[in-house]
Design a protein around this motif. Structure first.
Motif, PDB file in Angstrom:
ATOM      1  N   SER A   1     -52.729  30.151 -39.411  1.00 33.63           N
ATOM      2  CA  SER A   1     -51.899  31.488 -38.927  1.00 33.63           C
ATOM      3  C   SER A   1     -52.337  32.331 -40.112  1.00 33.63           C
ATOM      4  N   ILE A   2     -52.854  33.423 -39.599  1.00 31.98           N
ATOM      5  CA  ILE A   2     -53.761  34.240 -40.502  1.00 31.98           C
ATOM      6  C   ILE A   2     -52.992  35.439 -40.769  1.00 31.98           C
ATOM      7  N   TYR A   3     -52.664  35.897 -42.141  1.00 35.03           N
ATOM      8  CA  TYR A   3     -52.300  37.189 -42.507  1.00 35.03           C
ATOM      9  C   TYR A   3     -53.226  38.208 -42.779  1.00 35.03           C
ATOM     10  N   GLU A   4     -53.561  39.371 -41.746  1.00 32.21           N
ATOM     11  CA  GLU A   4     -54.578  40.156 -42.063  1.00 32.21           C
ATOM     12  C   GLU A   4     -53.943  41.422 -43.035  1.00 32.21           C
TER      13      GLU A   4
ATOM     14  N   MET B   1     -44.214  33.582 -46.729  1.00 32.85           N
ATOM     15  CA  MET B   1     -43.984  33.735 -45.425  1.00 32.85           C
ATOM     16  C   MET B   1     -44.817  32.621 -44.532  1.00 32.85           C
ATOM     17  N   GLY B   2     -45.238  31.605 -45.055  1.00 35.73           N
ATOM     18  CA  GLY B   2     -45.682  30.385 -44.377  1.00 35.73           C
ATOM     19  C   GLY B   2     -47.088  30.486 -43.500  1.00 35.73           C
ATOM     20  N   PHE B   3     -47.717  31.563 -43.750  1.00 33.60           N
ATOM     21  CA  PHE B   3     -49.236  31.877 -43.386  1.00 33.60           C
ATOM     22  C   PHE B   3     -50.309  30.895 -44.193  1.00 33.60           C
TER      23      PHE B   3
ATOM     24  N   LEU C   1     -37.964  35.437 -38.844  1.00 33.05           N
ATOM     25  CA  LEU C   1     -38.459  34.911 -37.581  1.00 33.05           C
ATOM     26  C   LEU C   1     -40.122  34.579 -37.810  1.00 33.05           C
ATOM     27  N   ILE C   2     -40.770  35.472 -38.435  1.00 34.08           N
ATOM     28  CA  ILE C   2     -41.961  34.935 -38.691  1.00 34.08           C
ATOM     29  C   ILE C   2     -42.125  33.943 -39.583  1.00 34.08           C
ATOM     30  N   ARG C   3     -41.319  33.970 -40.654  1.00 35.96           N
ATOM     31  CA  ARG C   3     -41.560  32.945 -41.517  1.00 35.96           C
ATOM     32  C   ARG C   3     -41.116  31.600 -40.860  1.00 35.96           C
ATOM     33  N   ASP C   4     -40.107  31.431 -40.183  1.00 39.36           N
ATOM     34  CA  ASP C   4     -39.596  30.375 -39.422  1.00 39.36           C
ATOM     35  C   ASP C   4     -40.776  29.746 -38.444  1.00 39.36           C
ATOM     36  N   LEU C   5     -41.365  30.801 -37.859  1.00 44.99           N
ATOM     37  CA  LEU C   5     -42.292  30.414 -36.606  1.00 44.99           C
ATOM     38  C   LEU C   5     -43.579  29.762 -37.367  1.00 44.99           C
ATOM     39  N   ASN C   6     -44.010  30.296 -38.671  1.00 42.87           N
ATOM     40  CA  ASN C   6     -44.838  29.773 -39.256  1.00 42.87           C
ATOM     41  C   ASN C   6     -44.631  28.450 -39.741  1.00 42.87           C
ATOM     42  N   ARG C   7     -43.521  28.186 -40.007  1.00 43.84           N
ATOM     43  CA  ARG C   7     -43.247  26.749 -40.703  1.00 43.84           C
ATOM     44  C   ARG C   7     -43.039  25.989 -39.510  1.00 43.84           C
ATOM     45  N   LEU C   8     -42.390  26.213 -38.186  1.00 39.83           N
ATOM     46  CA  LEU C   8     -42.449  25.308 -37.305  1.00 39.83           C
ATOM     47  C   LEU C   8     -43.563  25.092 -36.672  1.00 39.83           C
ATOM     48  N   TYR C   9     -44.584  26.081 -36.778  1.00 44.22           N
ATOM     49  CA  TYR C   9     -46.015  25.854 -35.897  1.00 44.22           C
ATOM     50  C   TYR C   9     -46.836  25.029 -36.948  1.00 44.22           C
ATOM     51  N   ARG C  10     -46.535  25.056 -38.321  1.00 44.24           N
ATOM     52  CA  ARG C  10     -47.405  24.244 -39.198  1.00 44.24           C
ATOM     53  C   ARG C  10     -46.837  22.691 -39.184  1.00 44.24           C
TER      54      ARG C  10
ATOM     55  N   THR D   1     -45.181  21.361 -36.636  1.00 40.20           N
ATOM     56  CA  THR D   1     -44.997  20.715 -35.466  1.00 40.20           C
ATOM     57  C   THR D   1     -46.469  20.377 -34.625  1.00 40.20           C
ATOM     58  N   PRO D   2     -47.006  19.383 -34.600  1.00 34.60           N
ATOM     59  CA  PRO D   2     -48.295  18.957 -34.065  1.00 34.60           C
ATOM     60  C   PRO D   2     -48.670  19.577 -32.803  1.00 34.60           C
ATOM     61  N   ALA D   3     -47.464  19.567 -32.160  1.00 38.17           N
ATOM     62  CA  ALA D   3     -47.422  19.888 -30.533  1.00 38.17           C
ATOM     63  C   ALA D   3     -47.943  21.459 -30.453  1.00 38.17           C
ATOM     64  N   LEU D   4     -47.556  22.064 -31.582  1.00 38.89           N
ATOM     65  CA  LEU D   4     -47.834  23.639 -31.369  1.00 38.89           C
ATOM     66  C   LEU D   4     -49.217  23.969 -31.973  1.00 38.89           C
ATOM     67  N   HIS D   5     -49.997  23.177 -32.846  1.00 38.02           N
ATOM     68  CA  HIS D   5     -51.237  23.470 -33.286  1.00 38.02           C
ATOM     69  C   HIS D   5     -52.176  22.615 -32.810  1.00 38.02           C
ATOM     70  N   TRP D   6     -52.048  21.303 -32.584  1.00 38.59           N
ATOM     71  CA  TRP D   6     -52.924  20.276 -32.349  1.00 38.59           C
ATOM     72  C   TRP D   6     -53.822  20.888 -31.058  1.00 38.59           C
TER      73      TRP D   6
END
Length: 715
Positions: free
Chosen positions: A238-241, A274-276, A595-604, A606-611
């Protein structure tokens, strides 16, 4: 007997001699020196009496002198008297292997041979300069140390390679310099910055600056040893540009941008919070024009001085690594500006660029195109990629404007481009360069990643070179970006007619290793901000944006978000300013940030969201065809891990008891709901979760303009 032929002395005095090292210094029983601002000159041997030299031409002095005796010079003139070492008493620095590799275009660490290097040579400290200018008649180093006088430090040409070099004793770090070049036509070129300069002056100054590499003491061994796992297709990325100049400014100090040291704490702390997982920097390679955002670089080997010295940039990278963040650099091998002090007609010829503007000029950007088919130019660029990865420990390169490199007819009308040797439109030389760059980068810097911004359907961009691909690790999914932004900008009443704009990407989602980008390009030049793209009244705009972000984080592909969009900046980005941090006083903007902070946490977490971001096994539609309700439902999966189901409602109508068959029976927790009051919503949801019947069907409440994510409850 005359010590020197008068015509040869005049050629030296006028800077027209074709081999000054053959005559200057101590040779054949004489000493010859060039010092234009001296009235008198003496040679002082280490042992023996001082010898005064006679003027044989303006600024040229000669005397009988034994060969092989070390000496210094003493000059007297209007400025008084001063002692110095004669650069022409020192032998060459570059070795035969360097010269051979440069000539072959295979010097992978070109920066260790060319550029300006602080060294000790023959027992004396100074700076060694080396530059490639094969068609030049004469090349000189000029700076304040010689009054910018190109006659005084004429360089030695190293044979057929076209490299010129000189060692200037006594010079130190911080000296500004350029090259004065007499072209093949006998005309002086504009003064040129060093193509391999490691530092530069503050704009509007355009000189290179002598900088010492390797001054930073790295403390990131732990990160470097394990980073490969953070850059794979199965990792959460998850990239912060970021554009460093406008992320934040110090307004009580004239609105200056933050220094690399300040960014090492403020930016790194923020991105971690922010969890990026990665920071991506818009080009920090030195560039003359702020408005280019760095995409028109002149100093490819220099971190911009706008934020500090090279070792301070290294400290920023190191700080990110020690907090577990990868750092990616936007890298621009696709074009370069025509500024007179840059690479354009560097030695009086089309050296780095093509001579024919049909091959060598970009109309879109008013820039020049590298001649990838010239081995020395390809070597220059390939070595530059390795330079950033090795010297500054960068974790990846995102290559800008790849499509403009791949096609000879890119943005050109018929008749205004030159076909390749087969009569086609592909730029075969650029393709070969990109393959070579990727292969060399992955081999030379294990654990890194490369990313292509490629806007066409060129095949196998992110496939290995040995499989016929370009060799990039990832590719920006521009198709997904364009379709999804087009969809979300529509009035919800019309979305049912464009339902496929949100499903089409799944048909090609695994043809490449994709990154889903909402980049700087989407929030400039009149495109407005992400919040500004959303339809409806103010509250609906925020709800639309929250739902879009959650859909993006749930969709297959790695994530990239440009700074400011994580808190719903309401105006488009302007590089001359800074982000509107005051908006975080508004709970709606603060809610999007949460929301973005929580999305990053959940994404990081939760294997189902990134594997399965880049694996077809990681995704499946549950409901793809409910255009009437503008509802989408899909499952994300990972080997050996619980699944996640995402339900999106892109209308302002609530869906009560929306029937859906979940992948397994039982209780499903609501792990995220964009209508939560924490995010600025109205707290409508499923009271923590839903339970299926034996048929695995459940009725799910979908708030208006929202995304709900469910996972099976574990005991």
């Amino acid at each position: 007997m005359a010590l020197i032929d008068p015509s040869e002395a005049r050629a030296l005095a006028e800077g027209r001699h074709n081999d000054p090292f053959a005559v200057l210094g101590a040779h054949g029983g004489r000493i010859l020196a060039l010092q234009p601002d001296a009235a008198r000159l003496w040679a002082m041997p280490e042992a023996g009496e001082t010898v005064e030299l006679a003027a044989v031409a303006p600024g040229v002095f000669a005397a009988a002198f034994p060969e092989g005796v070390a000496y210094r010079l003493r000059a007297e003139g209007a400025a008084g008297q001063w002692d110095f070492d004669d650069p022409y008493r020192f032998g060459p620095v570059l070795g035969e292997i360097d010269e051979y590799l440069i000539g072959e275009g295979r010097h992978r660490r070109l920066w260790q041979a060319l550029g300006a290097h602080l060294i000790r040579h023959q027992g004396v400290a100074g700076v060694h300069f080396a530059v490639w200018a094969p068609e030049a008649r004469r090349v000189s180093v000029v700076g304040g140390f010689n009054n910018w006088d190109g006659r005084r430090h004429q360089m030695r040409k190293r044979g057929a390679t076209g490299v010129w070099e000189i060692f200037l004793p006594g010079l130190v770090a911080g000296e500004a310099y350029k090259y004065e070049i007499l072209g093949a036509d006998g005309l002086l070129q504009p003064l040129k910055a060093d193509p391999l300069g490691f530092g530069a002056e503050h704009p509007p100054g355009t000189s290179s600056v002598v900088r010492q590499l390797g001054l930073h003491g790295w403390q990131d061994a732990g990160w470097m040893g394990t980073r490969a796992a953070a850059n794979t297709i199965g990792a959460p990325i998850s990239i912060y540009e970021v554009h460093l100049g406008s992320w934040r400014r110090v307004w009580d100090q004239g609105g200056r941008p933050l220094s690399y040291f300040e960014l090492a704490s403020q930016l790194v702390d923020y991105v971690v919070d922010m969890g990026f997982t990665h920071i991506e920097l818009l080009p920090i390679t030195e560039h003359p024009f702020d408005g280019s955002w760095g995409y028109q670089p002149v100093g490819l080997y220099a971190p911009t001085i706008r934020h500090g010295r090279p070792e301070e940039f290294a400290a920023l990278v190191d700080a990110a690594h020690r907090r577990g963040l990868g750092v990616i650099l936007d890298w621009v091998p696709g074009h370069f500006p025509s500024d007179s002090h840059g690479l354009a007609r560097f030695d009086g010829t089309a050296l780095y660029e093509h001579a024919d503007p049909k091959e060598g000029f970009h109309r879109d950007w008013n820039t020049l195109i590298y001649n990838y088919g010239r081995r020395e130019v390809a070597n220059y660029l390939l070595a530059n990629a390795l330079f950033w990865l090795e010297e500054y420990h960068l974790d990846g390169l995102r290559v800008d404007a790849v499509a403009s490199m791949l096609y000879r007819d890119y943005s050109r009308p018929a008749g205004e481009w030159v076909p390749n040797i087969h009569g086609g439109r592909e730029n075969l030389e650029a393709i070969e360069f990109l393959r070579s760059m990727n292969a060399s980068a992955y081999a030379g810097a294990p654990g890194i990643l490369t990313v292509a911004e490629e806007s066409t359907s060129f095949p196998k961009v992110s496939h290995p070179v040995h499989e016929g691909g370009l060799g990039f690790g990832f590719k920006w999914n521009m198709g997904w970006m364009n379709d999804s932004l087009r969809y979300i900008a529509r009035d919800p009443i019309h979305r049912r007619h464009h339902h496929n704009e949100m499903t089409f990407a799944s048909s090609y989602a695994y043809s490449e290793n994709f990154i889903l980008p909402i980049s700087h390009d989407e929030v400039v030049h009149g495109k407005g901000s992400m919040l500004g793209k959303m339809p409806g009244l103010e509250g609906e705009k925020f709800a639309n944006l929250r739902a879009f972000y959650a859909f993006m984080w749930g969709h297959p592909g790695k994530k990239l978000l440009f700074m400011g969009q994580e808190f719903a900046q309401d105006r488009e980005w302007a590089q001359a300013g800074a982000l509107d941090w005051h908006l975080l006083d508004d709970p709606r903007h603060r809610g999007v940030q949460s929301l973005i902070r929580d999305l990053n946490r959940l994404y990081r977490d939760t294997p189902a969201l990134h594997w399965g971001d880049c694996r077809a096994q990681g995704f499946g539609w549950i409901e793809a065809d409910d255009a009437a309700n503008s509802v989408y439902v899909f499952e994300r999966r990972a080997a050996g891990a619980p699944p996640l189901v995402l339900l999106a409602n892109f209308t302002p109508v609530e869906r009560v008891g929306y029937g859906v068959r979940l992948p397994q029976p039982g209780r499903w927790r609501e792990v995220l709901n964009t209508d939560s009051a924490v995010y600025g919503g109205k707290n409508r949801g499923n009271l923590g979760g839903v339970t299926t019947g034996d048929d695995q069907r459940a009725g799910v409440y979908l708030p208006p303009l929202s995304v709900v994510m469910l996972m099976p409850e574990t005991i």
